[in-house]
Design an enzyme around this catalytic site. Structure first.
Site, PDB file in Angstrom:
ATOM      1  N   LYS A  24      37.906  37.602  63.021  1.00 21.58           N
ATOM      2  CA  LYS A  24      36.949  38.414  62.267  1.00 21.58           C
ATOM      3  C   LYS A  24      36.006  39.020  63.281  1.00 21.58           C
ATOM      4  O   LYS A  24      35.841  38.493  64.388  1.00 21.58           O
ATOM      5  CB  LYS A  24      36.168  37.515  61.292  1.00 21.58           C
ATOM      6  CG  LYS A  24      35.660  38.222  60.073  1.00 21.58           C
ATOM      7  CD  LYS A  24      36.764  38.412  59.034  1.00 21.58           C
ATOM      8  CE  LYS A  24      36.299  38.905  57.719  1.00 21.58           C
ATOM      9  NZ  LYS A  24      37.319  38.837  56.665  1.00 21.58           N
TER      10      LYS A  24
ATOM     11  N   GLY B 258      37.866  42.474  40.888  1.00 24.30           N
ATOM     12  CA  GLY B 258      37.622  42.122  39.485  1.00 24.30           C
ATOM     13  C   GLY B 258      38.260  43.095  38.516  1.00 24.30           C
ATOM     14  O   GLY B 258      38.897  42.690  37.529  1.00 24.30           O
TER      15      GLY B 258
ATOM     16  N   GLY C  96      34.490  45.085  40.690  1.00 26.03           N
ATOM     17  CA  GLY C  96      34.811  45.996  41.793  1.00 26.03           C
ATOM     18  C   GLY C  96      36.320  46.075  41.965  1.00 26.03           C
ATOM     19  O   GLY C  96      37.079  45.934  40.996  1.00 26.03           O
TER      20      GLY C  96
HETATM   21  P1  NAD Z   1      33.471  45.244  45.447  1.00 24.51           P
HETATM   22  O1  NAD Z   1      32.291  45.589  46.273  1.00 24.51           O
HETATM   23  O2  NAD Z   1      34.507  46.279  45.171  1.00 24.51           O
HETATM   24  O3  NAD Z   1      32.972  44.685  44.018  1.00 24.51           O
HETATM   25  C1  NAD Z   1      32.040  43.668  43.891  1.00 24.51           C
HETATM   26  C2  NAD Z   1      31.659  43.565  42.422  1.00 24.51           C
HETATM   27  O4  NAD Z   1      30.782  42.462  42.249  1.00 24.51           O
HETATM   28  C3  NAD Z   1      30.912  44.786  41.894  1.00 24.51           C
HETATM   29  O5  NAD Z   1      31.248  44.991  40.543  1.00 24.51           O
HETATM   30  C4  NAD Z   1      29.447  44.362  42.012  1.00 24.51           C
HETATM   31  O6  NAD Z   1      28.609  45.062  41.121  1.00 24.51           O
HETATM   32  C5  NAD Z   1      29.574  42.915  41.642  1.00 24.51           C
HETATM   33  N1  NAD Z   1      28.480  42.089  42.134  1.00 24.51           N
HETATM   34  C6  NAD Z   1      27.888  42.117  43.346  1.00 24.51           C
HETATM   35  N2  NAD Z   1      26.927  41.180  43.408  1.00 24.51           N
HETATM   36  C7  NAD Z   1      26.942  40.542  42.217  1.00 24.51           C
HETATM   37  C8  NAD Z   1      26.197  39.474  41.681  1.00 24.51           C
HETATM   38  N3  NAD Z   1      25.250  38.890  42.396  1.00 24.51           N
HETATM   39  N4  NAD Z   1      26.496  39.063  40.421  1.00 24.51           N
HETATM   40  C9  NAD Z   1      27.476  39.643  39.717  1.00 24.51           C
HETATM   41  N5  NAD Z   1      28.215  40.671  40.178  1.00 24.51           N
HETATM   42  C10 NAD Z   1      27.932  41.106  41.408  1.00 24.51           C
HETATM   43  O7  NAD Z   1      34.105  43.965  46.146  1.00 24.51           O
HETATM   44  P2  NAD Z   1      35.580  43.419  45.996  1.00 24.51           P
HETATM   45  O8  NAD Z   1      36.404  43.995  47.084  1.00 24.51           O
HETATM   46  O9  NAD Z   1      36.016  43.552  44.583  1.00 24.51           O
HETATM   47  O10 NAD Z   1      35.375  41.873  46.358  1.00 24.51           O
HETATM   48  C11 NAD Z   1      34.876  40.952  45.419  1.00 24.51           C
HETATM   49  C12 NAD Z   1      34.862  39.568  46.004  1.00 24.51           C
HETATM   50  O11 NAD Z   1      36.171  39.202  46.434  1.00 24.51           O
HETATM   51  C13 NAD Z   1      33.975  39.392  47.240  1.00 24.51           C
HETATM   52  O12 NAD Z   1      33.441  38.088  47.214  1.00 24.51           O
HETATM   53  C14 NAD Z   1      34.944  39.502  48.389  1.00 24.51           C
HETATM   54  O13 NAD Z   1      34.473  38.827  49.544  1.00 24.51           O
HETATM   55  C15 NAD Z   1      36.133  38.807  47.791  1.00 24.51           C
HETATM   56  N6  NAD Z   1      37.382  39.199  48.442  1.00 24.51           N
HETATM   57  C16 NAD Z   1      37.777  40.493  48.415  1.00 24.51           C
HETATM   58  C17 NAD Z   1      38.974  40.835  49.024  1.00 24.51           C
HETATM   59  C18 NAD Z   1      39.455  42.260  48.990  1.00 24.51           C
HETATM   60  O14 NAD Z   1      40.562  42.501  49.416  1.00 24.51           O
HETATM   61  N7  NAD Z   1      38.703  43.215  48.469  1.00 24.51           N
HETATM   62  C19 NAD Z   1      39.751  39.869  49.659  1.00 24.51           C
HETATM   63  C20 NAD Z   1      39.331  38.548  49.656  1.00 24.51           C
HETATM   64  C21 NAD Z   1      38.137  38.219  49.041  1.00 24.51           C
END
Ligand code: NAD
Length: 411
Positions: free
Chosen positions: A104, A219, A216
């Site tokens: 990372k 989700g 996001g």
């Molecule tokens: P994103 O930025 O596209 O979406 C995040 C979502 O969470 C948004 O709807 C935002 O409004 C909401 N959010 C943020 N803070 C919040 C809070 N305190 N309470 C409730 N909702 C909240 O991010 P993503 O890519 O969808 O990632 C979501 C999670 O999954 C993160 O924890 C990320 O680390 C994890 N993750 C993502 C990936 C990936 O490939 N995108 C891979 C592994 C893990």
């Protein structure tokens, strides 16, 4: 005060190591990163001022293959966080059967405060100054604060330096510059495949009720797939708050609504709820897909779901996990549930190396095979060792990494 993330990773290592009776030398080797790069990036800002940014890249362990994974641009980046994230990627790749090590990196910066020129210049400088890079050494992908746009700049800079094209050297690129299809949806899609398998293993109704926190990339993808499969999505939330409908939300319309308004709140026909309420809502499957530590000691007992799919990293604290385990709640751990993008990034590199680009059906078919294999291996070990799925997934990873270390003569 929240625990140092690297210490959390080391604690899980020790626990899984003990339960899995892992060779102590494997644990010793994995207690510290193989290489740490820390460097400064001086940059002339648009106003003529010189600013110096701190950059990091950790090659945590490469017993299984070249280093691979994200680049985070956030204002509070520190070395221990980068070490922890690199360690988790090492484990995640091993669980998913991805032939790669974990790493990372990133820059301590708030990208929202940079102009487009400053942002591009910083991203290009990061790649220029990164001491070891390339398809067979270290393949940086995106993370918080980086995206397809930054990855295209990284690729362009890398290829300028090398003097030849090398699409396998950078991940999470847009398809226009030899990225892979299915990249943005990979984590949500992978988590959906795992949910389908878990529903069968744990005898949950195929029409079960679901609540999803975070709407996001991850989700919204898993919510839409579950909805299309006939699940009743009773609650969804984002950073502004949540919505609830006892009869189920129309997710097709909700996605349109979010495209227009940016958020889920005030969706017609729904009742407003808070993010804390969502975790406690009456549902069978709970999908935390937003941020870490949303299920903690004080609310764990109020969780009603039977199955938790950890899409976010670390959504359940260690204390909460003990409470949920006593209640008989099954947790599909983050290192397995959200490994979809790690898997598809490996596919992206393979496509770049072979100059052969797959259609979306092929990407998803191979993602399904890979993540289900990891799921079945985890279930098997959990049964044999009578332990949680989290410990089981880690034990499997440690065995795979340990075998590679032994074969290489490291231990
Ligand atoms: P994103 O930025 O596209 O979406 C995040 C979502 O969470 C948004 O709807 C935002 O409004 C909401 N959010 C943020 N803070 C919040 C809070 N305190 N309470 C409730 N909702 C909240 O991010 P993503 O890519 O969808 O990632 C979501 C999670 O999954 C993160 O924890 C990320 O680390 C994890 N993750 C993502 C990936 C990936 O490939 N995108 C891979 C592994 C893990």
């Amino acid at each position: 005060m929240s625990k140092n993330p690297f210490q959390t990773a080391l604690d899980t290592l020790q626990m899984a190591g003990e339960i899995g009776k892992i060779n102590p030398d494997v644990l010793k080797m994995l207690s510290q990163p193989k290489r740490i790069f820390q460097f400064s990036i001086p940059m002339k800002m648009d106003n003529g001022e010189l600013q110096i940014f701190q950059a990091f890249r950790v090659h945590y362990n490469d017993a299984l293959g070249q280093i691979k994974d994200g680049t985070r641009f956030v204002p509070d980046l520190d070395l221990d966080t980068v070490k922890a994230l690199g360690f988790w990627m090492t484990i995640k790749h091993a669980i998913a059967g991805v032939p790669a090590g974990g790493g990372k990196g990133g820059v301590r910066v708030d990208p929202g405060k940079l102009s487009d020129r400053e942002y591009e210049s910083l991203v290009r400088s990061f790649i220029r100054k990164l001491p070891m890079k390339g398809a067979w050494v270290d393949v940086p992908g995106a993370d918080i604060g980086t995206s397809g746009r930054t990855q295209a700049w990284m690729l362009d800079e890398f290829e300028e330096i090398m003097g030849f094209h090398s699409p396998a050297a950078i991940n999470d690129k847009p398809v226009e510059v030899n990225g892979t299809l299915g990249s943005r949806e990979a984590t949500g899609t992978g988590a959906f495949f795992v949910t389908m398998a878990a529903v069968k293993s744990y005898n949950i109704s195929p029409k079960a009720t679901v609540a999803v926190q975070g709407f996001g990339d991850v989700g919204s993808t898993i919510t839409e797939l579950l909805y299309q499969q006939g699940y009743k999505i009773v609650a969804v939330s984002d950073i502004k708050g949540g919505i609830y409908s006892e009869n189920g939300l129309n997710i097709t319309k909700l996605i349109e609504y979010v495209k227009e308004t940016g958020y889920v709140v005030d969706f017609p026909g729904s009742k407003s709820i808070g993010n804390d309420d969502l975790v406690e809502i009456d549902c069978e499957i709970l999908v935390p897909a937003a941020v870490q530590s949303v299920i903690y000691e004080d609310n764990a007992d109020k969780v009603k779901a039977r199955l938790i799919i950890e899409c976010a990293n670390g959504p359940v604290t260690t204390e909460a996990e003990k409470i949920l385990e006593k209640k008989g709640v099954t947790m599909i751990p983050d290192v397995l549930a959200n490994s979809g993008s790690a898997i598809v990034c490996a596919f992206e590199r393979t496509q770049g190396l072979t100059d052969t680009y797959w259609d979306l059906e092929t990407v998803n078919k191979r993602l399904n095979e890979r993540i289900l294999k990891a799921y079945q291996e985890t279930i098997k070990t959990a049964g044999e060792k009578d332990t949680s799925l989290r410990n089981a997934a880690w034990i499997n990873a440690l065995h795979k990494i340990g075998k590679a270390m032994k074969a290489r003569g490291w231990i």
